[in-house]
Design a protein around this motif. Sequence first.
Motif, PDB file in Angstrom:
ATOM      1  N   MET A   1     -10.552  -7.583  32.277  1.00  0.00           N
ATOM      2  CA  MET A   1      -9.215  -7.447  32.799  1.00  0.00           C
ATOM      3  C   MET A   1      -8.355  -8.657  32.396  1.00  0.00           C
ATOM      4  SD  MET A   1      -8.185  -6.279  36.662  1.00  0.00           S
ATOM      5  CE  MET A   1      -9.595  -5.237  36.783  1.00  0.00           C
ATOM      6  N   TYR A   2      -8.970  -9.848  32.464  1.00  0.00           N
ATOM      7  CA  TYR A   2      -8.265 -11.069  32.067  1.00  0.00           C
ATOM      8  C   TYR A   2      -7.862 -10.998  30.596  1.00  0.00           C
ATOM      9  CZ  TYR A   2      -7.514 -16.058  31.161  1.00  0.00           C
ATOM     10  OH  TYR A   2      -6.983 -17.272  30.785  1.00  0.00           O
ATOM     11  N   SER A   3      -8.783 -10.565  29.746  1.00  0.00           N
ATOM     12  CA  SER A   3      -8.493 -10.451  28.312  1.00  0.00           C
ATOM     13  C   SER A   3      -7.378  -9.450  28.054  1.00  0.00           C
ATOM     14  CB  SER A   3      -9.745 -10.046  27.542  1.00  0.00           C
ATOM     15  OG  SER A   3     -10.713 -11.064  27.631  1.00  0.00           O
ATOM     16  N   LEU A   4      -7.383  -8.353  28.766  1.00  0.00           N
ATOM     17  CA  LEU A   4      -6.330  -7.353  28.620  1.00  0.00           C
ATOM     18  C   LEU A   4      -4.979  -7.950  29.003  1.00  0.00           C
ATOM     19  CD1 LEU A   4      -5.215  -4.497  28.175  1.00  0.00           C
ATOM     20  CD2 LEU A   4      -5.858  -3.985  30.549  1.00  0.00           C
ATOM     21  N   ALA A   5      -4.932  -8.653  30.129  1.00  0.00           N
ATOM     22  CA  ALA A   5      -3.679  -9.262  30.570  1.00  0.00           C
ATOM     23  C   ALA A   5      -3.165 -10.251  29.527  1.00  0.00           C
ATOM     24  CB  ALA A   5      -3.873  -9.949  31.926  1.00  0.00           C
ATOM     25  N   LEU A   6      -4.069 -11.068  28.970  1.00  0.00           N
ATOM     26  CA  LEU A   6      -3.655 -12.024  27.943  1.00  0.00           C
ATOM     27  C   LEU A   6      -3.159 -11.323  26.681  1.00  0.00           C
ATOM     28  CD1 LEU A   6      -6.286 -14.903  28.087  1.00  0.00           C
ATOM     29  CD2 LEU A   6      -3.952 -14.884  28.965  1.00  0.00           C
ATOM     30  N   ALA A   7      -3.838 -10.265  26.280  1.00  0.00           N
ATOM     31  CA  ALA A   7      -3.431  -9.531  25.082  1.00  0.00           C
ATOM     32  C   ALA A   7      -2.040  -8.921  25.273  1.00  0.00           C
ATOM     33  CB  ALA A   7      -4.452  -8.448  24.743  1.00  0.00           C
ATOM     34  N   LYS A   9       0.247 -10.011  27.323  1.00  0.00           N
ATOM     35  CA  LYS A   9       1.183 -11.139  27.357  1.00  0.00           C
ATOM     36  C   LYS A   9       1.515 -11.573  25.937  1.00  0.00           C
ATOM     37  CE  LYS A   9       1.348 -15.896  29.057  1.00  0.00           C
ATOM     38  NZ  LYS A   9       0.639 -16.849  28.240  1.00  0.00           N
ATOM     39  N   LYS A  10       0.492 -11.716  25.101  1.00  0.00           N
ATOM     40  CA  LYS A  10       0.682 -12.136  23.718  1.00  0.00           C
ATOM     41  C   LYS A  10       1.532 -11.126  22.943  1.00  0.00           C
ATOM     42  CE  LYS A  10      -1.778 -13.683  19.642  1.00  0.00           C
ATOM     43  NZ  LYS A  10      -3.067 -14.000  19.047  1.00  0.00           N
ATOM     44  N   ALA A  11       1.394  -9.854  23.277  1.00  0.00           N
ATOM     45  CA  ALA A  11       2.150  -8.789  22.612  1.00  0.00           C
ATOM     46  C   ALA A  11       3.556  -8.634  23.197  1.00  0.00           C
ATOM     47  CB  ALA A  11       1.391  -7.474  22.708  1.00  0.00           C
ATOM     48  N   SER A  12       3.930  -9.536  24.096  1.00  0.00           N
ATOM     49  CA  SER A  12       5.257  -9.512  24.736  1.00  0.00           C
ATOM     50  C   SER A  12       5.516  -8.227  25.512  1.00  0.00           C
ATOM     51  CB  SER A  12       6.367  -9.745  23.702  1.00  0.00           C
ATOM     52  OG  SER A  12       6.206 -10.999  23.086  1.00  0.00           O
ATOM     53  N   ASP A  15       5.940  -6.134  31.394  1.00  0.00           N
ATOM     54  CA  ASP A  15       5.627  -5.295  32.555  1.00  0.00           C
ATOM     55  C   ASP A  15       4.148  -4.934  32.612  1.00  0.00           C
ATOM     56  OD1 ASP A  15       8.275  -5.356  33.419  1.00  0.00           O
ATOM     57  OD2 ASP A  15       8.790  -3.485  32.373  1.00  0.00           O
ATOM     58  N   GLU A  16       3.585  -4.597  31.469  1.00  0.00           N
ATOM     59  CA  GLU A  16       2.173  -4.245  31.424  1.00  0.00           C
ATOM     60  C   GLU A  16       1.289  -5.455  31.717  1.00  0.00           C
ATOM     61  OE1 GLU A  16       4.445  -3.538  29.141  1.00  0.00           O
ATOM     62  OE2 GLU A  16       4.433  -1.369  28.838  1.00  0.00           O
ATOM     63  N   ALA A  17       1.665  -6.608  31.170  1.00  0.00           N
ATOM     64  CA  ALA A  17       0.903  -7.833  31.431  1.00  0.00           C
ATOM     65  C   ALA A  17       0.977  -8.204  32.909  1.00  0.00           C
ATOM     66  CB  ALA A  17       1.435  -8.983  30.572  1.00  0.00           C
ATOM     67  N   GLN A  18       2.156  -8.079  33.479  1.00  0.00           N
ATOM     68  CA  GLN A  18       2.330  -8.381  34.906  1.00  0.00           C
ATOM     69  C   GLN A  18       1.417  -7.488  35.744  1.00  0.00           C
ATOM     70  OE1 GLN A  18       6.100  -7.261  36.591  1.00  0.00           O
ATOM     71  NE2 GLN A  18       6.000  -8.873  38.133  1.00  0.00           N
ATOM     72  N   ALA A  19       1.405  -6.201  35.444  1.00  0.00           N
ATOM     73  CA  ALA A  19       0.553  -5.266  36.179  1.00  0.00           C
ATOM     74  C   ALA A  19      -0.925  -5.611  36.006  1.00  0.00           C
ATOM     75  CB  ALA A  19       0.828  -3.833  35.726  1.00  0.00           C
ATOM     76  N   ALA A  20      -1.305  -6.018  34.803  1.00  0.00           N
ATOM     77  CA  ALA A  20      -2.706  -6.377  34.553  1.00  0.00           C
ATOM     78  C   ALA A  20      -3.090  -7.630  35.341  1.00  0.00           C
ATOM     79  CB  ALA A  20      -2.943  -6.581  33.061  1.00  0.00           C
ATOM     80  N   PHE A  21      -2.194  -8.622  35.403  1.00  0.00           N
ATOM     81  CA  PHE A  21      -2.490  -9.827  36.188  1.00  0.00           C
ATOM     82  C   PHE A  21      -2.573  -9.496  37.679  1.00  0.00           C
ATOM     83  CE2 PHE A  21      -0.999 -12.383  32.485  1.00  0.00           C
ATOM     84  CZ  PHE A  21      -2.143 -13.157  32.346  1.00  0.00           C
ATOM     85  N   LEU A  41       3.198 -16.511  32.361  1.00  0.00           N
ATOM     86  CA  LEU A  41       3.907 -15.292  31.979  1.00  0.00           C
ATOM     87  C   LEU A  41       5.348 -15.363  32.466  1.00  0.00           C
ATOM     88  CD1 LEU A  41       3.792 -12.287  30.906  1.00  0.00           C
ATOM     89  CD2 LEU A  41       3.281 -11.671  33.285  1.00  0.00           C
ATOM     90  N   TYR A  42       5.520 -15.732  33.727  1.00  0.00           N
ATOM     91  CA  TYR A  42       6.867 -15.847  34.289  1.00  0.00           C
ATOM     92  C   TYR A  42       7.627 -17.018  33.675  1.00  0.00           C
ATOM     93  CZ  TYR A  42       5.901 -12.430  37.954  1.00  0.00           C
ATOM     94  OH  TYR A  42       5.625 -11.285  38.649  1.00  0.00           O
ATOM     95  N   ALA A  43       6.981 -18.148  33.509  1.00  0.00           N
ATOM     96  CA  ALA A  43       7.662 -19.321  32.961  1.00  0.00           C
ATOM     97  C   ALA A  43       8.186 -19.044  31.557  1.00  0.00           C
ATOM     98  CB  ALA A  43       6.722 -20.519  32.970  1.00  0.00           C
ATOM     99  N   GLU A  44       7.403 -18.335  30.764  1.00  0.00           N
ATOM    100  CA  GLU A  44       7.832 -18.009  29.408  1.00  0.00           C
ATOM    101  C   GLU A  44       9.027 -17.077  29.390  1.00  0.00           C
ATOM    102  OE1 GLU A  44       4.232 -16.671  27.521  1.00  0.00           O
ATOM    103  OE2 GLU A  44       3.385 -18.696  27.528  1.00  0.00           O
ATOM    104  N   GLU A  45       9.223 -16.342  30.464  1.00  0.00           N
ATOM    105  CA  GLU A  45      10.381 -15.458  30.607  1.00  0.00           C
ATOM    106  C   GLU A  45      11.538 -16.171  31.318  1.00  0.00           C
ATOM    107  OE1 GLU A  45      10.783 -12.078  29.600  1.00  0.00           O
ATOM    108  OE2 GLU A  45       9.026 -12.589  28.400  1.00  0.00           O
TER     109      GLU A  45
END
Length: 87
Positions: A1-7, A9-12, A15-21, A41-45
């Motif tokens: 799940m962590y890897s999915l969230a990072l992927a 996030k990396k793919a910009s 919303d999907e990254a936020q849900a995964a986290f 994730l939030y800081a980068e936005e």
Amino acid sequence: MYSLALALKKASQFDEAQAAFVALLAEHPQSGAGHYQYGLLYAEEERYEDAMNAWNAGLSALRGANDVEARRSRSEIQSALDDLDLD
């Protein structure tokens, strides 16, 4: 799940990254790395209040945990909070 969230996030895919986290932290609330990356994730936005809230939630979740990983995560999160400039 962590890897999915990072992927995501990396793919910009914010919303999907936020849900995964959110899913990751619901399942593993003491995931220090998860809390740290969620705040990033939030800081980068440039959503600094949300980043601060995510990191503070991480510090709260890790309170009382005294293993090496928890101590390292608390240090990373605290450094990120210290570097956050809300002025």
